[in-house]
Scaffold this motif. Sequence first.
Motif, mmCIF file in Angstrom:
data_model
loop_
_atom_site.group_PDB
_atom_site.id
_atom_site.type_symbol
_atom_site.label_atom_id
_atom_site.label_comp_id
_atom_site.label_asym_id
_atom_site.label_seq_id
_atom_site.Cartn_x
_atom_site.Cartn_y
_atom_site.Cartn_z
ATOM 1 N N ARG A 1 -4.279 -1.154 8.465
ATOM 2 C CA ARG A 1 -4.350 -0.964 7.099
ATOM 3 C C ARG A 1 -5.552 -0.014 6.559
ATOM 4 N N ILE B 1 -6.248 6.434 -0.814
ATOM 5 C CA ILE B 1 -6.599 5.449 -1.638
ATOM 6 C C ILE B 1 -8.118 4.741 -1.519
ATOM 7 N N THR B 2 -8.774 4.954 -2.416
ATOM 8 C CA THR B 2 -10.001 4.448 -2.499
ATOM 9 C C THR B 2 -10.080 2.902 -2.401
ATOM 10 N N ALA B 3 -10.692 2.598 -1.602
ATOM 11 C CA ALA B 3 -10.611 0.867 -1.478
ATOM 12 C C ALA B 3 -12.072 0.359 -1.451
ATOM 13 N N VAL C 1 -7.055 3.167 -6.613
ATOM 14 C CA VAL C 1 -8.128 2.495 -6.125
ATOM 15 C C VAL C 1 -7.595 0.826 -5.887
ATOM 16 N N VAL C 2 -8.005 0.315 -4.664
ATOM 17 C CA VAL C 2 -7.986 -0.945 -4.445
ATOM 18 C C VAL C 2 -9.189 -1.791 -4.401
ATOM 19 N N LEU D 1 0.711 -1.227 -0.008
ATOM 20 C CA LEU D 1 0.058 -0.012 0.070
ATOM 21 C C LEU D 1 0.903 1.342 -0.016
ATOM 22 N N LEU E 1 -10.365 -7.525 1.443
ATOM 23 C CA LEU E 1 -9.403 -6.760 2.076
ATOM 24 C C LEU E 1 -9.717 -6.837 3.733
ATOM 25 N N ALA F 1 -13.842 -3.334 -0.453
ATOM 26 C CA ALA F 1 -13.727 -4.662 0.454
ATOM 27 C C ALA F 1 -14.764 -5.549 -0.319
ATOM 28 N N LEU G 1 -4.791 3.202 4.183
ATOM 29 C CA LEU G 1 -5.599 3.514 2.891
ATOM 30 C C LEU G 1 -6.126 5.013 3.117
#
Length: 68
Positions: free
Chosen positions: A46, A55-57, A33-34, A25, A38, A59, A50
């Motif tokens: 974590r 960082i847009t995540a 974007v992830v 990360l 997650l 899950a 983010l």
Amino acid sequence: MNSPDEVLARADMLWTLSPPENATLAQLKPGSVVVGLLQPYSSAERVQMLRDRNITAFAMELLPRISR
């Protein structure tokens, strides 16, 4: 051929099948974007990383699934 570190540094999106390591990360550029599994409830660190790195995540295990 590019090294994994070079690819991560240039990537706009990362798809993952397991939660990424914090070192991974840290290599992503802010604003990326992830998407993947997650496990956000298992690592507050974590989730904070983010957030702090912008960082847009997504899950995938938290997205509702509908069967009709």
